[in-house]
Scaffold this active site. Structure first.
Site, PDB file in Angstrom:
ATOM      1  N   LYS A 138      22.568  28.501  44.442  1.00  0.00           N
ATOM      2  CA  LYS A 138      23.153  27.247  43.983  1.00  0.00           C
ATOM      3  C   LYS A 138      24.618  27.471  43.634  1.00  0.00           C
ATOM      4  O   LYS A 138      24.943  28.202  42.693  1.00  0.00           O
ATOM      5  CB  LYS A 138      22.435  26.708  42.752  1.00  0.00           C
ATOM      6  CG  LYS A 138      22.879  25.271  42.402  1.00  0.00           C
ATOM      7  CD  LYS A 138      22.620  24.897  40.968  1.00  0.00           C
ATOM      8  CE  LYS A 138      23.727  25.320  40.049  1.00  0.00           C
ATOM      9  NZ  LYS A 138      24.999  24.533  40.237  1.00  0.00           N
ATOM     10  N   GLU A 146      26.334  38.464  34.978  1.00  0.00           N
ATOM     11  CA  GLU A 146      27.752  38.819  34.877  1.00  0.00           C
ATOM     12  C   GLU A 146      28.426  37.641  34.205  1.00  0.00           C
ATOM     13  O   GLU A 146      28.590  36.580  34.797  1.00  0.00           O
ATOM     14  CB  GLU A 146      28.329  39.092  36.271  1.00  0.00           C
ATOM     15  CG  GLU A 146      29.631  39.873  36.228  1.00  0.00           C
ATOM     16  CD  GLU A 146      30.852  38.990  36.342  1.00  0.00           C
ATOM     17  OE1 GLU A 146      31.450  38.713  35.268  1.00  0.00           O
ATOM     18  OE2 GLU A 146      31.206  38.574  37.448  1.00  0.00           O
ATOM     19  N   CYS A 204      36.984  36.036  34.985  1.00  0.00           N
ATOM     20  CA  CYS A 204      36.167  36.554  33.887  1.00  0.00           C
ATOM     21  C   CYS A 204      36.743  37.845  33.304  1.00  0.00           C
ATOM     22  O   CYS A 204      36.581  38.129  32.123  1.00  0.00           O
ATOM     23  CB  CYS A 204      34.726  36.775  34.344  1.00  0.00           C
ATOM     24  SG  CYS A 204      34.584  37.788  35.821  1.00  0.00           S
ATOM     25  N   GLU A 213      36.748  33.273  24.948  1.00  0.00           N
ATOM     26  CA  GLU A 213      37.297  33.222  26.293  1.00  0.00           C
ATOM     27  C   GLU A 213      37.883  31.843  26.549  1.00  0.00           C
ATOM     28  O   GLU A 213      37.182  30.827  26.499  1.00  0.00           O
ATOM     29  CB  GLU A 213      36.200  33.533  27.312  1.00  0.00           C
ATOM     30  CG  GLU A 213      36.702  33.604  28.740  1.00  0.00           C
ATOM     31  CD  GLU A 213      35.580  33.931  29.721  1.00  0.00           C
ATOM     32  OE1 GLU A 213      35.839  34.674  30.678  1.00  0.00           O
ATOM     33  OE2 GLU A 213      34.455  33.432  29.526  1.00  0.00           O
TER      34      GLU A 213
END
Length: 458
Positions: A143, A217, A251, A348
C-alpha cells in the site's frame, strides 16, 4: 480520492480508495501465486528482478517526472538519486536471488508480505521493500502513501510489462484504513512498514500476539556533530544535503546541528551564507534546490512546530530568498539557541528546519546526541579519525557517517534503534527480514502448560 501537484495545487489523478474487500482479494491473489513463485528456480526469479531493473532504467525520465509531480521534490533529486537507486536495488537483489540457496541453506520465505510505504521517497521505498521480498520467494501486497500513489501504480504497469506472474506483486491504493486492513488481515505472514513512529507503535500493538513477523523503519532526529578541527566548508555542504535534501522530509535528516562552542559563531555565519544561495521554486526546474512540501497538513505542522520552538526561546533565521506564492512551500530555516529539551530538538519536524546547539567536549556531544527517543542515523565531522571513531561508537544510532552524510547502497543495511524502529533494509541483514528457519513452519505447537508460579496454592 484525488492526488495533486503540491507545487501548484492542480489535480494530477483520481485514485481508487482500497477497501478491506480489496485487501482481501489482493492477499488471496498473493497466497494463490505463492507456491508457483517459490518453486521457480533462483535464476528464474533473478531474471524477473533483472527485467524490473532494466524497465526502471528504460522509463527513468518518465518515473522521475511523475515522482516530482506527485511528491514536490526537485527533479534533479528524482532523476539523479531516487530512480538510479531504485534500479540498483533490483539489480543487487537479483544477484542475491541467484545465490540464495547457498547463502541461506536452511531458510525459507515468510510467505505473503504486507508492505506499507511513506510519501517522502515513494518509488525508492517501494524498491527497498519489494526487491528483497521477491528475491527471497515471497509474494507482496503493498500500500503506497495516499499523498503519492502514482509511481507505485506505474511500477504495477512495469510488472505487467515484464510478464511477472499474476498475484506476485499487488498494489492497493488508499488511506490509513486501507493500511489498517492489511495489517490486521489474518492471512498475511509479515508486515514491513516505513513511516511515522506513532503509526509504527499502533502497528506493533495490532500485530502483538499474532504469528506475523514485523519490521519497522520509523522517524528520527539525527544529530550532525561538527568538531572544531573539522573541514567547515565541507561540513556546511554536507549539512545542506543532510537537512535540506527533499525539503527535510527525510527520516534520517541531520536535523540537529551540534557544533563545538569555539567554532559556533563562524559556522553559523557560513551556514547562513550558504542558505542565502539556496534556490526554492518549481520542482521541475533543474536549477532548484528546494521544492514543495508534500501536503498542506504537513506544511501546517512544520509551521506549528517552528512557532512553538521560537516560543520556547529559539532564535529563528530564514534567508531573504524568494518563495513562490502559489503552492506549498516553506523556506529553509535555522533555529539557533535551541535548548536540548525544546520541542524542536526532541520531535521530528520533517521539514527544512535545522535546530542548532553547542557543546564543549566530546563527552557532552555524545550526551546531547543521545538525548532523544530516536536512534536512526548520525553524522560526525572531525579531522581526527580517533575522535570521530570514538564518538561514533558511543552514538545510539543504526547508521553513523563519518565526514559524510546520506550515503546509501543496496548492499548496506539501514535501520534504527529505540523509537526509530527495528529490523534492517538492504544488504544481507535486509534479506533475513523476509526469511525464517525452514523448520519453523513445520514446528509443532508449543505446549501451554502453565508455569509452576501460576499454579494456585493447594
Amino acid at each position: 480520492f484525488e492526488t495533486a501537484d503540491p507545487s501548484t495545487g492542480e489535480k494530477l489523478a483520481t485514485v481508487a480508495q482500497g477497501s478491506a474487500e480489496d485487501i482481501d482479494r489482493a492477499v488471496r491473489a498473493a497466497r494463490a501465486a505463492l507456491p508457483a513463485w517459490q518453486t521457480l528456480s533462483p535464476h528464474a526469479r533473478a531474471r524477473y528482478l533483472y527485467a524490473l531493473a532494466r524497465q526502471v532504467q528504460k522509463h527513468s525520465r518518465w518515473l522521475a517526472v511523475l515522482e516530482t509531480l506527485d511528491n514536490g521534490k526537485p527533479i534533479r533529486e528524482s532523476r539523479d538519486l531516487d530512480i538510479p537507486l531504485v534500479a540498483r536495488h533490483f539489480y543487487h537483489h537479483a544477484g542475491w536471488a541467484q545465490i540464495l540457496e547457498q547463502e541461506f541453506r536452511e531458510y525459507t520465505a515468510c510467505g505473503v508480505v504486507g508492505q506499507i510505504i511513506p510519501w517522502n521517497f515513494p518509488l525508492l521505498m517501494l524498491a527497498w521493500k519489494i526487491a528483497p521480498a521477491l528475491a527471497t520467494g515471497n509474494t507482496v501486497v503493498l500500500k503506497p502513501a495516499e499523498f503519492t500513489p502514482l509511481t507505485a501504480l506505474a511500477f504495477a504497469h512495469i510488472c505487467q510489462e515484464v510478464l511477472l506472474p499474476p498475484g506476485v506483486v499487488n498494489i492497493v491504493t488508499g488511506d490509513g484504513s486501507t493500511g489498517e486492513a492489511l495489517v490486521k488481515h489474518p492471512d498475511v505472514d509479515k508486515i514491513a512498514f516505513t513511516g511515522s513512529t506513532e503509526v509504527g507503535r499502533s502497528i506493533r500493538k495490532a500485530t502483538a500476539g499474532t504469528h506475523k513477523r514485523l519490521s519497522l523503519e520509523l522517524g528520527g532526529k539525527s544529530p550532525f556533530i561538527i568538531f572544531e578541527d573539522a573541514d567547515l566548508d565541507s561540513a556546511v555542504e554536507a549539512l545542506v544535503d543532510g537537512i535540506w535534501f527533499n525539503q527535510g522530509q527525510v527520516c534520517c535528516a541531520g536535523s540537529r546541528l551540534l557544533m563545538q562552542e569555539s567554532i559556533a559563531r563562524k559556522l553559523i555565519g557560513k551556514i547562513q551564507d550558504r542558505m542565502n544561495a539556496l534556490r526554492i521554486g518549481s520542482p521541475l526546474d533543474k536549477a532548484i534546490d528546494i521544492g514543495a512540501i508534500v501536503a498542506r497538513v504537513q506544511l501546517e505542522r512544520i509551521q506549528r512546530l517552528v512557532d512553538q520552538g521560537v516560543a520556547e526561546g529559539a532564535t529563528c533565521w530564514q534567508p531573504s530568498i524568494a518563495v513562490p506564492s502559489r503552492g506549498l512551500y516553506f523556506p529553509p530555516t535555522l533555529l539557533s539557541n535551541v535548548h536540548p529539551s525544546s520541542i524542536v530538538a526532541q520531535q521530528e519536524i520533517f521539514g527544512p528546519v535545522l535546530a542548532a546547539m553547542t557543546f564543549r567536549t566530546p563527552r557532552e556531544a555524545v550526551e546531547l546526541a543521545n538525548n532523544t527517543v530516536y536512534g536512526l542515523a548520525a553524522s560526525v565531522w572531525s579531522e581526527s579519525i580517533n575522535v570521530a571513531l570514538d564518538v561514533a561508537s558511543q552514538l545510539k544510532a543504526g547508521v553513523v557517517w563519518v565526514n559524510c552524510t546520506n550515503l546509501f547502497d543496496a548492499a548496506c543495511g539501514f535501520g534504527g534503534y529505540r523509537e526509530s524502529g527495528f529490523g534492517r533494509e538492504g544488504g544481507r541483514e535486509g534479506l533475513l527480514e523476509y526469511l525464517e528457519p525452514a523448520w519453523f513452519k513445520q514446528a509443532p505447537p508449543a505446549h501451554s502448560t502453565p508455569l509452576a508460579i501460576d499454579q494456585p496454592p493447594e
